[in-house]
Design a protein around this motif. Structure first.
Motif, PDB file in Angstrom:
ATOM      1  N   GLN A 181       0.848  -1.192   0.000  1.00 36.63           N
ATOM      2  CA  GLN A 181       0.000   0.000   0.000  1.00 36.63           C
ATOM      3  C   GLN A 181       0.878   1.235   0.000  1.00 36.63           C
ATOM      4  O   GLN A 181       1.655   1.461   0.942  1.00 36.63           O
ATOM      5  CB  GLN A 181      -0.934   0.009   1.203  1.00 36.63           C
ATOM      6  CG  GLN A 181      -1.975   1.105   1.155  1.00 36.63           C
ATOM      7  CD  GLN A 181      -3.091   0.882   2.157  1.00 36.63           C
ATOM      8  OE1 GLN A 181      -2.968   0.103   3.098  1.00 36.63           O
ATOM      9  NE2 GLN A 181      -4.204   1.555   1.945  1.00 36.63           N
ATOM     10  N   ALA A 182       0.749   2.009  -1.046  1.00 32.40           N
ATOM     11  CA  ALA A 182       1.474   3.279  -1.157  1.00 32.40           C
ATOM     12  C   ALA A 182       0.591   4.398  -0.614  1.00 32.40           C
ATOM     13  O   ALA A 182      -0.637   4.259  -0.573  1.00 32.40           O
ATOM     14  CB  ALA A 182       1.839   3.536  -2.612  1.00 32.40           C
ATOM     15  N   PRO A 183       1.191   5.516  -0.213  1.00 39.69           N
ATOM     16  CA  PRO A 183       0.398   6.634   0.329  1.00 39.69           C
ATOM     17  C   PRO A 183      -0.674   7.082  -0.645  1.00 39.69           C
ATOM     18  O   PRO A 183      -0.405   7.301  -1.833  1.00 39.69           O
ATOM     19  CB  PRO A 183       1.449   7.724   0.549  1.00 39.69           C
ATOM     20  CG  PRO A 183       2.722   6.984   0.749  1.00 39.69           C
ATOM     21  CD  PRO A 183       2.638   5.792  -0.154  1.00 39.69           C
ATOM     22  N   GLY A 184      -1.900   7.184  -0.137  1.00 41.12           N
ATOM     23  CA  GLY A 184      -3.007   7.651  -0.953  1.00 41.12           C
ATOM     24  C   GLY A 184      -3.569   6.638  -1.922  1.00 41.12           C
ATOM     25  O   GLY A 184      -4.457   6.962  -2.716  1.00 41.12           O
ATOM     26  N   LYS A 185      -3.070   5.402  -1.854  1.00 38.02           N
ATOM     27  CA  LYS A 185      -3.550   4.366  -2.766  1.00 38.02           C
ATOM     28  C   LYS A 185      -4.139   3.198  -1.997  1.00 38.02           C
ATOM     29  O   LYS A 185      -3.891   3.025  -0.802  1.00 38.02           O
ATOM     30  CB  LYS A 185      -2.412   3.874  -3.662  1.00 38.02           C
ATOM     31  CG  LYS A 185      -1.884   4.933  -4.612  1.00 38.02           C
ATOM     32  CD  LYS A 185      -0.895   4.344  -5.594  1.00 38.02           C
ATOM     33  CE  LYS A 185      -0.425   5.376  -6.596  1.00 38.02           C
ATOM     34  NZ  LYS A 185       0.530   4.789  -7.584  1.00 38.02           N
ATOM     35  N   GLU A 186      -4.924   2.387  -2.689  1.00 40.16           N
ATOM     36  CA  GLU A 186      -5.506   1.215  -2.058  1.00 40.16           C
ATOM     37  C   GLU A 186      -4.450   0.104  -1.937  1.00 40.16           C
ATOM     38  O   GLU A 186      -3.477   0.062  -2.690  1.00 40.16           O
ATOM     39  CB  GLU A 186      -6.697   0.714  -2.877  1.00 40.16           C
ATOM     40  CG  GLU A 186      -7.867   1.681  -2.904  1.00 40.16           C
ATOM     41  CD  GLU A 186      -9.070   1.084  -3.611  1.00 40.16           C
ATOM     42  OE1 GLU A 186     -10.155   1.695  -3.534  1.00 40.16           O
ATOM     43  OE2 GLU A 186      -8.927   0.027  -4.246  1.00 40.16           O
ATOM     44  N   ARG A 187      -4.709  -0.790  -1.000  1.00 38.87           N
ATOM     45  CA  ARG A 187      -3.832  -1.942  -0.840  1.00 38.87           C
ATOM     46  C   ARG A 187      -3.984  -2.854  -2.060  1.00 38.87           C
ATOM     47  O   ARG A 187      -5.095  -3.158  -2.488  1.00 38.87           O
ATOM     48  CB  ARG A 187      -4.187  -2.693   0.437  1.00 38.87           C
ATOM     49  CG  ARG A 187      -3.175  -3.737   0.847  1.00 38.87           C
ATOM     50  CD  ARG A 187      -3.436  -4.224   2.252  1.00 38.87           C
ATOM     51  NE  ARG A 187      -3.291  -3.146   3.230  1.00 38.87           N
ATOM     52  CZ  ARG A 187      -3.312  -3.345   4.557  1.00 38.87           C
ATOM     53  NH1 ARG A 187      -3.452  -4.566   5.033  1.00 38.87           N
ATOM     54  NH2 ARG A 187      -3.185  -2.317   5.374  1.00 38.87           N
ATOM     55  N   GLU A 188      -2.840  -3.287  -2.617  1.00 36.67           N
ATOM     56  CA  GLU A 188      -2.897  -4.090  -3.828  1.00 36.67           C
ATOM     57  C   GLU A 188      -2.117  -5.387  -3.683  1.00 36.67           C
ATOM     58  O   GLU A 188      -1.121  -5.465  -2.948  1.00 36.67           O
ATOM     59  CB  GLU A 188      -2.341  -3.291  -5.017  1.00 36.67           C
ATOM     60  CG  GLU A 188      -0.889  -2.924  -4.921  1.00 36.67           C
ATOM     61  CD  GLU A 188      -0.357  -2.259  -6.182  1.00 36.67           C
ATOM     62  OE1 GLU A 188      -1.115  -2.065  -7.146  1.00 36.67           O
ATOM     63  OE2 GLU A 188       0.849  -1.938  -6.204  1.00 36.67           O
ATOM     64  N   PHE A 189      -2.574  -6.377  -4.417  1.00 32.99           N
ATOM     65  CA  PHE A 189      -1.928  -7.689  -4.445  1.00 32.99           C
ATOM     66  C   PHE A 189      -0.579  -7.586  -5.135  1.00 32.99           C
ATOM     67  O   PHE A 189      -0.455  -6.922  -6.167  1.00 32.99           O
ATOM     68  CB  PHE A 189      -2.843  -8.665  -5.185  1.00 32.99           C
ATOM     69  CG  PHE A 189      -2.243 -10.018  -5.431  1.00 32.99           C
ATOM     70  CD1 PHE A 189      -1.689 -10.325  -6.659  1.00 32.99           C
ATOM     71  CD2 PHE A 189      -2.265 -10.992  -4.451  1.00 32.99           C
ATOM     72  CE1 PHE A 189      -1.146 -11.575  -6.907  1.00 32.99           C
ATOM     73  CE2 PHE A 189      -1.728 -12.247  -4.680  1.00 32.99           C
ATOM     74  CZ  PHE A 189      -1.165 -12.547  -5.913  1.00 32.99           C
ATOM     75  N   VAL A 190       0.414  -8.272  -4.564  1.00 37.76           N
ATOM     76  CA  VAL A 190       1.754  -8.311  -5.168  1.00 37.76           C
ATOM     77  C   VAL A 190       2.082  -9.731  -5.618  1.00 37.76           C
ATOM     78  O   VAL A 190       2.451  -9.952  -6.772  1.00 37.76           O
ATOM     79  CB  VAL A 190       2.817  -7.817  -4.166  1.00 37.76           C
ATOM     80  CG1 VAL A 190       4.220  -7.996  -4.743  1.00 37.76           C
ATOM     81  CG2 VAL A 190       2.567  -6.373  -3.775  1.00 37.76           C
ATOM     82  N   ALA A 191       1.949 -10.685  -4.693  1.00 42.97           N
ATOM     83  CA  ALA A 191       2.310 -12.070  -5.014  1.00 42.97           C
ATOM     84  C   ALA A 191       1.599 -13.004  -4.053  1.00 42.97           C
ATOM     85  O   ALA A 191       1.257 -12.610  -2.937  1.00 42.97           O
ATOM     86  CB  ALA A 191       3.815 -12.265  -4.920  1.00 42.97           C
ATOM     87  N   GLY A 192       1.385 -14.246  -4.496  1.00 46.60           N
ATOM     88  CA  GLY A 192       0.744 -15.227  -3.641  1.00 46.60           C
ATOM     89  C   GLY A 192       1.249 -16.619  -3.948  1.00 46.60           C
ATOM     90  O   GLY A 192       1.762 -16.884  -5.046  1.00 46.60           O
ATOM     91  N   ILE A 193       1.116 -17.507  -2.958  1.00 52.50           N
ATOM     92  CA  ILE A 193       1.567 -18.885  -3.129  1.00 52.50           C
ATOM     93  C   ILE A 193       0.515 -19.807  -2.525  1.00 52.50           C
ATOM     94  O   ILE A 193       0.019 -19.580  -1.420  1.00 52.50           O
ATOM     95  CB  ILE A 193       2.954 -19.098  -2.485  1.00 52.50           C
ATOM     96  CG1 ILE A 193       3.488 -20.494  -2.795  1.00 52.50           C
ATOM     97  CG2 ILE A 193       2.937 -18.830  -0.989  1.00 52.50           C
ATOM     98  CD1 ILE A 193       4.978 -20.648  -2.500  1.00 52.50           C
TER      99      ILE A 193
END
Length: 124
Positions: free
Chosen positions: A39-51
């Motif tokens: 989550q970057a400032p002012g942005k929504e939390r986003e998926f990066v990677a999953g296992i």
């Protein structure tokens, strides 16, 4: 209750690498789908990677594909996110999360347990 603790964040320059770790309080590797979000400032939390649980099947956001790698360290009961060729736009707080789902999901709402996050800052 599963507790997740991230570590490994820091300040690096563009092109550098970082290795994030997520330590679990319980033996979660065979029971939970694990994911990394940011989550970057002012942005929504986003998926990066999953296992996926119990397998080596991995999934990545298009923005990190080919640069990041998620893996399990069963001996240490940790999830690792290796980040290479970092870019300034990768700057964010990175969170580890666990989900009781059959497969990797990309929505934060699918994950039950979250770590406190670790800051990654990439300077240009």
């Amino acid at each position: 209750q599963v507790q997740l603790v991230e570590s490994g964040g820091g300040l690096v320059q563009a092109g550098d690498s970082l290795r994030l770790s997520c330590a679990a309080s319980d033996s979660i590797l065979s029971s939970y789908v694990m994911g990394w979000f940011r989550q970057a400032p002012g942005k929504e939390r986003e998926f990066v990677a999953g296992i996926n649980r119990g397998t080596i099947s991995t999934h990545y956001a298009d923005s990190v594909k080919g640069r990041f790698a998620i893996s399990r360290d069963a001996a240490k009961n940790t999830i690792v996110l290796q980040m290479n060729s970092l870019k300034p736009e990768d700057t964010a707080i990175y969170y580890c999360a666990a989900a009781i789902t059959l497969y990797v999901r990309r929505g934060p709402g699918d994950y039950m347990y979250w770590g406190q996050g670790t800051q990654v800052t990439v300077s240009s």
